[in-house]
Write a protein that holds these residues in place. Structure first.
Motif, PDB file in Angstrom:
ATOM      1  N   GLU A 195       0.809  -1.217   0.000  1.00 10.79           N
ATOM      2  CA  GLU A 195       0.000   0.000   0.000  1.00 10.79           C
ATOM      3  C   GLU A 195       0.848   1.275   0.000  1.00 10.79           C
ATOM      4  OE1 GLU A 195       0.069  -1.613   4.289  1.00 10.79           O
ATOM      5  OE2 GLU A 195      -0.147  -2.393   2.236  1.00 10.79           O
ATOM      6  N   GLU A 196       2.149   1.146   0.285  1.00 10.09           N
ATOM      7  CA  GLU A 196       3.026   2.312   0.263  1.00 10.09           C
ATOM      8  C   GLU A 196       3.463   2.682  -1.153  1.00 10.09           C
ATOM      9  OE1 GLU A 196       5.513   2.378   4.406  1.00 10.09           O
ATOM     10  OE2 GLU A 196       6.079   0.805   2.969  1.00 10.09           O
ATOM     11  N   ILE A 197       3.352   1.727  -2.079  1.00 12.78           N
ATOM     12  CA  ILE A 197       3.841   1.947  -3.438  1.00 12.78           C
ATOM     13  C   ILE A 197       2.708   2.455  -4.313  1.00 12.78           C
ATOM     14  CG2 ILE A 197       4.917   0.862  -5.445  1.00 12.78           C
ATOM     15  CD1 ILE A 197       6.113  -1.198  -3.549  1.00 12.78           C
ATOM     16  N   ILE A 198       2.934   3.605  -4.958  1.00 10.30           N
ATOM     17  CA  ILE A 198       1.928   4.191  -5.848  1.00 10.30           C
ATOM     18  C   ILE A 198       2.565   4.464  -7.202  1.00 10.30           C
ATOM     19  CG2 ILE A 198       0.621   5.235  -3.965  1.00 10.30           C
ATOM     20  CD1 ILE A 198       1.884   7.903  -4.638  1.00 10.30           C
ATOM     21  N   GLU A 199       1.724   4.553  -8.220  1.00 10.13           N
ATOM     22  CA  GLU A 199       2.223   4.820  -9.567  1.00 10.13           C
ATOM     23  C   GLU A 199       2.698   6.259  -9.653  1.00 10.13           C
ATOM     24  OE1 GLU A 199       0.671   4.137 -14.113  1.00 10.13           O
ATOM     25  OE2 GLU A 199      -0.682   5.095 -12.700  1.00 10.13           O
ATOM     26  N   ASP A 200       3.852   6.456 -10.244  1.00  8.69           N
ATOM     27  CA  ASP A 200       4.403   7.796 -10.428  1.00  8.69           C
ATOM     28  C   ASP A 200       4.171   8.213 -11.879  1.00  8.69           C
ATOM     29  OD1 ASP A 200       5.729  10.143 -10.430  1.00  8.69           O
ATOM     30  OD2 ASP A 200       7.727   9.311 -10.100  1.00  8.69           O
ATOM     31  N   LYS A 201       3.235   9.124 -12.081  1.00  9.70           N
ATOM     32  CA  LYS A 201       2.875   9.522 -13.440  1.00  9.70           C
ATOM     33  C   LYS A 201       3.999  10.256 -14.157  1.00  9.70           C
ATOM     34  CE  LYS A 201      -2.076   9.769 -12.495  1.00  9.70           C
ATOM     35  NZ  LYS A 201      -3.269  10.641 -12.481  1.00  9.70           N
ATOM     36  N   SER A 202       4.893  10.857 -13.387  1.00  9.90           N
ATOM     37  CA  SER A 202       5.987  11.581 -14.040  1.00  9.90           C
ATOM     38  C   SER A 202       6.902  10.636 -14.804  1.00  9.90           C
ATOM     39  CB  SER A 202       6.809  12.367 -13.023  1.00  9.90           C
ATOM     40  OG  SER A 202       7.498  11.501 -12.150  1.00  9.90           O
ATOM     41  N   ILE A 255      10.733  30.704 -16.889  1.00  6.34           N
ATOM     42  CA  ILE A 255      10.003  29.618 -16.224  1.00  6.34           C
ATOM     43  C   ILE A 255      10.899  28.389 -16.219  1.00  6.34           C
ATOM     44  CG2 ILE A 255       8.036  28.040 -16.354  1.00  6.34           C
ATOM     45  CD1 ILE A 255       6.407  30.231 -17.609  1.00  6.34           C
ATOM     46  N   ILE A 256      11.053  27.773 -15.059  1.00  5.63           N
ATOM     47  CA  ILE A 256      11.891  26.582 -14.944  1.00  5.63           C
ATOM     48  C   ILE A 256      11.015  25.352 -14.728  1.00  5.63           C
ATOM     49  CG2 ILE A 256      13.600  25.414 -13.495  1.00  5.63           C
ATOM     50  CD1 ILE A 256      15.014  28.006 -13.135  1.00  5.63           C
ATOM     51  N   LEU A 257      11.259  24.332 -15.542  1.00  2.42           N
ATOM     52  CA  LEU A 257      10.580  23.041 -15.378  1.00  2.42           C
ATOM     53  C   LEU A 257      11.400  22.180 -14.435  1.00  2.42           C
ATOM     54  CD1 LEU A 257       9.755  22.302 -19.132  1.00  2.42           C
ATOM     55  CD2 LEU A 257       8.309  23.454 -17.448  1.00  2.42           C
ATOM     56  N   THR A 258      10.759  21.585 -13.466  1.00  7.05           N
ATOM     57  CA  THR A 258      11.474  20.780 -12.478  1.00  7.05           C
ATOM     58  C   THR A 258      10.622  19.584 -12.069  1.00  7.05           C
ATOM     59  OG1 THR A 258      12.378  20.777 -10.225  1.00  7.05           O
ATOM     60  CG2 THR A 258      10.608  22.319 -10.665  1.00  7.05           C
ATOM     61  N   SER A 259      11.279  18.494 -11.763  1.00  2.61           N
ATOM     62  CA  SER A 259      10.557  17.321 -11.252  1.00  2.61           C
ATOM     63  C   SER A 259      10.392  17.408  -9.742  1.00  2.61           C
ATOM     64  CB  SER A 259      11.324  16.038 -11.611  1.00  2.61           C
ATOM     65  OG  SER A 259      12.632  16.069 -11.065  1.00  2.61           O
ATOM     66  N   SER A 260      10.931  18.467  -9.137  1.00  5.45           N
ATOM     67  CA  SER A 260      10.871  18.624  -7.686  1.00  5.45           C
ATOM     68  C   SER A 260       9.687  19.496  -7.287  1.00  5.45           C
ATOM     69  CB  SER A 260      12.168  19.263  -7.172  1.00  5.45           C
ATOM     70  OG  SER A 260      12.025  19.649  -5.824  1.00  5.45           O
ATOM     71  N   LYS A 311       6.916  18.983 -13.094  1.00  2.00           N
ATOM     72  CA  LYS A 311       6.554  17.916 -14.024  1.00  2.00           C
ATOM     73  C   LYS A 311       6.019  16.713 -13.247  1.00  2.00           C
ATOM     74  CE  LYS A 311      10.731  17.845 -15.689  1.00  2.00           C
ATOM     75  NZ  LYS A 311      11.939  17.492 -16.476  1.00  2.00           N
ATOM     76  N   PRO A 312       5.011  16.012 -13.786  1.00  2.00           N
ATOM     77  CA  PRO A 312       4.283  16.323 -15.017  1.00  2.00           C
ATOM     78  C   PRO A 312       3.326  17.487 -14.814  1.00  2.00           C
ATOM     79  CG  PRO A 312       3.279  14.439 -13.948  1.00  2.00           C
ATOM     80  CD  PRO A 312       4.498  14.789 -13.130  1.00  2.00           C
ATOM     81  N   PHE A 313       3.048  18.244 -15.857  1.00  2.00           N
ATOM     82  CA  PHE A 313       2.216  19.434 -15.730  1.00  2.00           C
ATOM     83  C   PHE A 313       1.022  19.359 -16.683  1.00  2.00           C
ATOM     84  CE2 PHE A 313       5.844  20.191 -18.534  1.00  2.00           C
ATOM     85  CZ  PHE A 313       5.211  20.484 -19.729  1.00  2.00           C
ATOM     86  N   GLU A 314      -0.051  20.013 -16.283  1.00  2.00           N
ATOM     87  CA  GLU A 314      -1.199  20.176 -17.164  1.00  2.00           C
ATOM     88  C   GLU A 314      -0.892  21.307 -18.132  1.00  2.00           C
ATOM     89  OE1 GLU A 314      -3.927  18.444 -17.334  1.00  2.00           O
ATOM     90  OE2 GLU A 314      -3.573  17.129 -15.601  1.00  2.00           O
ATOM     91  N   LYS A 315      -1.230  21.108 -19.400  1.00  2.00           N
ATOM     92  CA  LYS A 315      -0.883  22.132 -20.385  1.00  2.00           C
ATOM     93  C   LYS A 315      -1.595  23.456 -20.098  1.00  2.00           C
ATOM     94  CE  LYS A 315      -4.279  21.297 -24.065  1.00  2.00           C
ATOM     95  NZ  LYS A 315      -4.453  21.062 -25.518  1.00  2.00           N
ATOM     96  N   ASP A 316      -2.808  23.400 -19.539  1.00  2.00           N
ATOM     97  CA  ASP A 316      -3.527  24.634 -19.229  1.00  2.00           C
ATOM     98  C   ASP A 316      -2.817  25.439 -18.146  1.00  2.00           C
ATOM     99  OD1 ASP A 316      -5.446  24.023 -21.089  1.00  2.00           O
ATOM    100  OD2 ASP A 316      -6.834  23.129 -19.650  1.00  2.00           O
ATOM    101  N   ILE A 317      -2.167  24.724 -17.219  1.00  2.00           N
ATOM    102  CA  ILE A 317      -1.394  25.415 -16.183  1.00  2.00           C
ATOM    103  C   ILE A 317      -0.219  26.153 -16.807  1.00  2.00           C
ATOM    104  CG2 ILE A 317       0.052  25.105 -14.141  1.00  2.00           C
ATOM    105  CD1 ILE A 317      -2.869  24.743 -13.530  1.00  2.00           C
ATOM    106  N   LEU A 318       0.490  25.486 -17.705  1.00  2.00           N
ATOM    107  CA  LEU A 318       1.638  26.116 -18.365  1.00  2.00           C
ATOM    108  C   LEU A 318       1.189  27.311 -19.194  1.00  2.00           C
ATOM    109  CD1 LEU A 318       4.637  26.129 -18.994  1.00  2.00           C
ATOM    110  CD2 LEU A 318       4.205  24.485 -20.834  1.00  2.00           C
TER     111      LEU A 318
END
Length: 469
Positions: free
Chosen positions: A159-166, A283-288, A308-315
């Motif tokens: 249950e601790e492991i989740i899918e990472d969409k990034s 604007i800096i893209l970061t996985s953090s 990241k990952p980002f919604e295009k509308d947010i960008l």
């Protein structure tokens, strides 16, 4: 715990890069060592950010100028080991058994700022990962803090492991496009080539975006988002990005943190430290998602971050918002020129630039030879660079910009002096009185004579004549 599978090398390098500015300021030899291109581990990325950030923060806190700090990652049979070593003050013997205790501070070290919970958290987080943490230290010579993470994921609860969409971003980014909108890479490249050729021959009202990203999928995806509404320039690394910024003077820059030819943070710092480019938002893209990492980016001059990952509308919204601030800057210029009150603030940099331009132009009001080159020379820049900066800040060409400053001075003289309209026009460099009237009316919305009636009359009402007996 929110456990993902992620690349520890890329993850660690991004945090490492966020301290490069601090290393340069303190003349510290700062090194990242690994024999692997990528090493995948399972862990809670946000919590492990806290671990590495704390260890690096401590290393910089206790390492004097001209010292050395190294981050090294090695893959062992059972563990992936990360070491942060420094040539700082070291840890005293009395502190060694308590260094990971909550609220403990070693008063023998050169600095005791903080609350004494950083290393406590490091151990707590690594314990939660079923890993190991240790340190070695020589007082007065330096320290080496080490943490190790186990291979695989069997030591975590399911249950601790989740899918990472990034993790899916690079490989599946093209899939998020609607089929009827998706374009092949070759088609997009052809479109970009056509745009590049066209810019040599025509002008456009489109704002320009510079994309600096070495991941082809992400760069193509962002290009697809903006290409219909913006002029797009592209670079694969920070060095090429800086050169393109100097050539094309884009309205905004979007860059990734980690690139093979120089980091986005270094690019951002170079942009903000170059007077001709410093007005361009970055604007800096970061996985953090860490606020500490973003704070480091702000120190480099970043205007915004997209995780990241980002919604295009947010960008799209973030880009529009930053460009809107450029519009406010242009409104500030217009209000300043037309002597109207300004109800919002701009940075001192832009304010001082405008004040310098006004001052230089006003010094040359009666100089018939004053031109763009003269203004550029006194600002220690080239006419072409000056044009692009003035256009970005004011929305005006350099000629319009100088004319507006002359008209601004004319408006002041009409109110504050005894010059008539013809004398004012000539004093401000207008030899054609008809042209002066036309341009004044266009800028201030009324003829010079009406301007005098409205404002000089109102001004006189505020003054009382004191008659001597």
């Amino acid at each position: 715990m929110k456990v993902h599978k992620f690349d520890l090398i890329k993850f660690s390098r991004e945090i490492f890069i966020s301290f490069t500015h601090e290393a340069k300021l303190n003349h510290i030899v700062y090194t990242f060592i690994t024999s692997k291109e990528e090493v995948f581990v399972f862990g809670d990325r946000e919590k492990l950010e806290m671990v590495l950030f704390n260890l690096l923060s401590n290393a910089f806190k206790f390492t004097p100028s001209n010292g050395c700090i190294t981050v090294e990652i090695n893959v062992l049979e059972n563990l992936v080991v990360t070491q942060v070593s420094d040539t700082g003050s070291g840890v005293s013997n009395q502190a060694r058994s308590k260094i990971f205790d909550r609220y403990y501070q070693d008063n023998t070290r050169h600095s005791t700022t903080g609350f004494g919970i950083g290393l406590f958290l490091v151990k707590k987080i690594i314990d939660a990962h079923h890993g190991v943490v240790d340190f070695q230290s020589d007082l007065g010579k330096g320290s080496k803090f080490t943490f190790g993470l186990l291979h695989g994921s069997t030591h975590f609860e399911p249950e601790e492991i989740i899918e990472d969409k990034s993790m899916l971003l690079s490989s599946k980014v093209l899939d998020v496009w609607d089929d009827h909108q998706a374009l092949e890479v070759e088609q997009l490249a052809n479109i970009q080539e056509e745009v590049d050729v066209q810019t040599l021959d025509i002008t456009t009202e489109k704002k320009a975006i510079l994309l600096v990203e070495d991941d082809d999928d992400i760069r193509i995806y962002i290009r697809k988002i903006f290409i219909d509404s913006y002029l797009i320039f592209e670079a694969l690394d920070g060095t090429e990005g800086l050169a393109l910024a100097e050539t094309h003077m884009p309205d905004i820059i979007i860059t990734d943190v980690i690139m093979s030819g120089g980091s986005g943070l270094d690019l951002c710092a170079n942009i903000k430290n170059t007077p001709e480019l410093s007005h361009i938002p970055v604007i800096i893209l970061t996985s953090s998602s860490s606020s500490e990492i973003k704070l480091k980016g702000i120190e480099h001059g970043a205007d915004d971050f997209i995780t990241k990952p980002f919604e295009k509308d947010i960008l799209i919204a973030r880009v529009a918002n930053l460009l809107k601030s450029r519009t406010k800057l242009q409104q500030y210029f217009f209000n300043e020129i037309t002597l109207k009150s300004v109800d919002f603030k701009i940075s001192n940099e832009y304010k001082l630039f405008l004040e310098r331009c006004i001052s230089i132009t006003e010094r040359h009001l009666d100089d018939s030879d004053f031109n763009i080159k003269t203004l550029a020379d006194e600002l220690a820049t080239s006419p072409s660079v000056l044009y692009r900066k003035i256009k970005a800040i004011s929305g005006k060409t350099t000629i319009e910009f100088i004319r507006y400053i002359r008209l601004r001075k004319a408006a002041q003289l009409l109110i504050d002096s005894e010059y008539n309209i013809s004398q004012t026009a000539i004093h401000c460099g207008f030899t054609d009185i008809k042209y002066f009237r036309e341009q004044f009316t266009k800028l201030f919305g009324m003829r010079p004579s009406d301007y005098v009636k409205k404002y000089k009359a109102n001004l006189s009402l505020k003054h009382r004549v004191i008659r001597k007996s």
